[in-house]
Design an enzyme around this catalytic site. Structure first.
Site, short mmCIF file in Angstrom:
data_model
loop_
_atom_site.label_atom_id
_atom_site.label_comp_id
_atom_site.label_asym_id
_atom_site.label_seq_id
_atom_site.Cartn_x
_atom_site.Cartn_y
_atom_site.Cartn_z
N GLU B 62 -2.53 9.41 5.87
CA GLU B 62 -2.26 10.37 4.80
C GLU B 62 -3.45 11.27 4.50
OE1 GLU B 62 -1.50 7.17 4.70
OE2 GLU B 62 0.61 6.93 4.13
N PHE B 124 5.83 -3.71 -5.33
CA PHE B 124 5.31 -3.49 -3.99
C PHE B 124 5.00 -2.01 -3.77
CE2 PHE B 124 6.16 -2.59 0.57
CZ PHE B 124 5.02 -3.20 1.06
N GLN B 125 3.85 -1.71 -3.25
CA GLN B 125 3.36 -0.35 -3.02
C GLN B 125 3.40 0.50 -4.28
OE1 GLN B 125 5.21 1.23 0.61
NE2 GLN B 125 3.52 0.37 1.76
N LYS B 174 11.53 6.79 -6.77
CA LYS B 174 12.62 6.78 -5.79
C LYS B 174 13.99 6.98 -6.44
CE LYS B 174 14.07 4.25 -1.68
NZ LYS B 174 13.89 3.07 -0.84
N MET B 493 -27.64 14.43 9.92
CA MET B 493 -28.20 14.84 8.63
C MET B 493 -28.81 13.63 7.91
SD MET B 493 -28.80 17.62 7.15
CE MET B 493 -27.73 19.06 7.19
#
Lengths: 171, 596
Positions: B62, B124-125, B174, B493
């Site tokens: 993502e 969940f999630q 959802k 760097m």
């Protein structure tokens, strides 16, 4: 470059916001995330039909920081207006405190006498305690609480400052 | 609702939340979405599967989706759109959202959420997406009722693209995505109070122009705000700079806002900016800051920043003004709008700058230029990283459309120093947040937006590994992205700072166990190329350019080269290190040590 003015001042800022979920978290998150001070913060819906709440924030900072705070508040999407009451002219400030004092005998009588001088009301009384309600500016409340300390102060609950500009104009 | 589940009915104008979302996106002009599916967004993916107006680009993580959307947005000027699932989908997006927030990139990121009745139950999630993303978005929404959905989507686009652009998150449970509701077209949307100031104050503009016209040692200091304001702003800026005859410098985010080949351009300013740009900033008497924000990478130590100048600051975000540096003439407004008014005012007031003073100023600038602060010596077989970028630039500068993205580190600074940008929106880099791993997914986004253009990710071997999984996305969509790795086997760097500040103790900055980049490319269906010697470089670049597939070019460069010039932490503009020989003479203060 002009030297940064380092003197810190206390400002009372009134913010009109949409009363939507998370709006207070946005304001508080801005202060904690950017390291600004909150001396006091109050919030309640004031325009029910338009779903608007008024947040009163008392904050301390250099002029540059105060200007930043106002600009940062102003760019939050649910914020309608930001007014620095301290800068924009005369205003009145009030705070309410509930002060619980426990004790018997002379101390109990003395607390009642001082409450009278301060125009505090007795909201609740038992044989060994009072709950006073006192309204005034922050300094008056501080003075009252300090005086109650040796007389058996056990608990204080304060609302924080609410403020409004003098005169006929609305925010 | 178990049995009597309502069905969407197009005749009555009702549809499912998912269909409303797709319709709203489509009405907002969206044609590409970068995303990754998951449990909470299955209804959205199902709705997307049944239409053709929006194409979904499946990334491999993502975080890559958000950077790809940033690359898409930056290279087109449009809003980038991201679709991810709840929980880990949302938390993986956080880095990209913060990146877009810091660099003012317009994004709308739709995150799935567990159904409303489970919110707060540690389902969940589940994660508190609006809570987590509140400080790293311009605004965010949790949609609790399907009736609000269309309005929220339209408003989100308005907020993302107007004023100072930024990322907006829409958290969509959802059950809301599956509920049935009515659609609302975008023309019926009006925001209650969000209305950024676009037009600059006329009296401030007048004051600014008078100040500019009277300047003896003026400079234009311009940033990403010019690019965000649109291509017109760049044209107007160029016109004003030419009309006035004043020098112009750009920030990292602003490269391309003014043509790099123009004689009035002093190069980039700041920590790794040119000597002439930084010295001109330090010595100027009037500074015109256009769409930049006096970031610490620009100013060096604040107490010594441009001590003798009057400062004009044009910015659409009032909170950028007087944040770090006190300015004399603030102008809140959109850059293009304000510049247009300034040019009118300049002409109307018949402004005549002091040509004698200006001549002396340019003479001084030319003396600084004569230092040739970007010089390096390419001798022998070992490829200097600067040389590699310069050859890449020479080989591509005459091509029609070239989009350059970068990762973060030395290679990014060398790209900024040695690749010249003539037009806005062709340079995509992570400036504010400094996100390693930005460049490859950003190149995906730019290539999706411009399928026929040449898109090059100038990378380091360390950064590229942070989002290397996006090579798989590149393979799936046959994107001919070119990855140009300056491989010095160090986090360059970090190594440079360890040398400067920590006695050369290279704690964890050596890149052990690097992959064979040529084989890596092949495993993703791309072409792997490699250059070890200076003599091979041009041939390899030509080979890369004529390959119509994705390429990973592994350019083995000098391992211990440092990036100069440099304003060390805690120093002022006129206290630059021009090369390694300067380090010994200018030790870094203890105050500087704690800065980043």
């Amino acid at each position: 470059m002009t030297p940064i003015e380092e003197t810190e001042n206390t400002h009372t800022i009134a913010v009109l916001v949409d009363n939507e979920p998370g709006v207070l978290a946005r304001v508080i998150g801005l202060f904690s995330g950017r390291g600004y001070n909150i001396d006091s913060l109050t919030v309640a819906e004031v325009r029910a039909r338009r779903h608007q709440s008024r947040i009163t924030i008392v904050t301390t900072g250099t002029p540059m920081i105060i200007e930043q705070i106002k600009a940062q508040l102003g760019r939050l999407v649910p914020v309608h207006s930001v007014s620095d009451l301290t800068l924009e002219g005369p205003h009145v400030e009030r705070e309410l405190a509930l002060v619980k004092v426990a004790g018997t005998g002379e101390k109990r009588v003395e607390s009642l006498r001082i409450a009278d001088i301060f125009r505090a009301r007795v909201l609740d009384s038992t044989n060994e305690s009072f709950v006073f309600e006192i309204v005034g500016d922050t300094g008056k409340l501080n003075a009252f609480v300090d005086l109650m300390r040796p007389l058996g102060l056990v608990d204080v609950s304060r609302t924080g400052v609410v403020a409004i500009a003098r005169g006929a104009e609305a925010l | 609702m178990a049995n009597g589940k309502k069905k969407a009915n197009n005749n009555t104008g009702t549809m499912s939340g998912s269909e409303i979302l797709i319709k709203a996106l489509s009405d907002q002009g969206v044609t590409r979405i970068f995303g990754y599916p998951g449990g909470a967004v299955l209804p959205l993916y199902d709705a997307m599967h049944q239409q053709n107006s929006i194409k979904h680009i499946l990334v491999r993580q993502e975080g890559g989706a958000v950077h790809a959307a940033e690359g898409y947005a930056r290279s087109t000027g449009e809003v980038g759109v991201v679709l991810v699932t709840s929980g880990p989908g949302a938390t993986n997006a956080v880095t990209g959202l913060t990146d877009a927030m810091m660099d003012s990139i317009p994004l709308v990121c739709i995150t799935g959420q567990v159904p409303t009745h489970l919110i707060g139950n540690d389902a969940f999630q589940e994660c508190d997406t609006t809570g987590i993303t509140r400080p790293c978005t311009k605004h965010n929404y949790l949609v609790k009722k399907v009736e609000d959905l269309a309005h929220v989507v339209h408003e989100a686009f308005h907020v993302a693209r107007s004023g100072r652009p930024g990322p907006v998150v829409i958290d969509l449970p959802k059950d809301v995505a599956m509920a049935i509701g009515a659609y609302l077209a975008p023309d019926k949307i009006e925001h209650k109070n969000y209305a950024p100031q676009v037009k600059g104050d006329a009296s401030a503009i007048k004051e600014a122009v008078a100040l500019m016209a009277g300047a003896k040692k003026p400079i234009f200091y311009c940033g990403g705000g010019v690019i965000n304001s649109g291509p017109k702003a760049s044209k107007l800026l160029t016109e004003l700079v030419h009309t006035s005859g004043y020098p112009c410098t750009l920030t990292l985010m602003g490269l391309g806002a003014y043509p790099a080949s123009d004689p009035q351009f002093l190069g980039m300013l700041g920590m790794h900016g040119t000597y002439e740009a930084n010295l001109a900033m330090h010595d100027c008497d009037v500074m015109v800051c256009v769409g930049a924000r006096f970031d610490d990478r620009i100013t060096g130590v604040l107490s010594k920043f441009s001590p003798n100048s009057k400062k004009i600051h044009i910015d659409i975000d009032p909170s950028s003004i007087n944040k770090n540096v006190k300015v004399d003439v603030p102008i809140v407004g959109d850059v293009a709008n304000v510049l247009e008014d300034m040019i009118k005012q300049w002409k109307a007031s018949n402004a005549k700058p002091d040509q004698k003073a200006l001549k002396a100023w340019w003479k001084q600038i030319d003396e600084w230029r004569a230092k040739d602060c970007l010089k390096y010596v390419q001798s022998g077989d070992i490829i200097k990283p600067q040389y590699a970028i310069q050859r890449l630039y020479e080989a591509t500068k005459n091509l029609d459309e070239v989009y350059i993205t970068t990762e973060v580190g030395q290679h990014q600074m060398w790209a900024a120093q040695f690749y010249g940008f003539e037009k806005p929106n062709h340079w995509m880099t992570s400036g504010g947040l400094g996100t390693m791993g930005y460049g490859l997914p950003a190149a995906v986004g730019a290539q999706v937006a411009h399928p026929d253009a040449l898109v090059i990710d100038i990378a380091g071997e360390a950064s590229i590994l942070m989002n290397i999984q996006e090579m798989s996305t590149i393979a799936q969509y046959r994107l001919p992205v070119k990855v140009f790795i300056l491989n010095n086997e160090y986090m360059g760097m970090v190594r440079q700072w360890q040398e400067l500040l920590h006695g050369g103790r290279y704690a964890e900055s050596y890149m052990e166990s690097l992959p064979d980049f040529e084989m890596l490319a092949e495993s993703f269906g791309a072409v792997g190329l490699r250059a070890d010697k200076a003599g091979d470089l041009d041939g390899m670049i030509q080979e890369m350019l004529k390959t119509d597939k994705a390429v990973i070019a592994d350019v083995r460069v000098e391992k211990l080269e440092s990036c100069y010039p440099m304003i060390p932490s805690g120093a002022a503009h006129n206290d630059m290190l021009l090369g390694p020989e300067d380090e010994a003479n200018k030790p870094i203060s203890e105050d500087g040590m704690v800065l980043v």
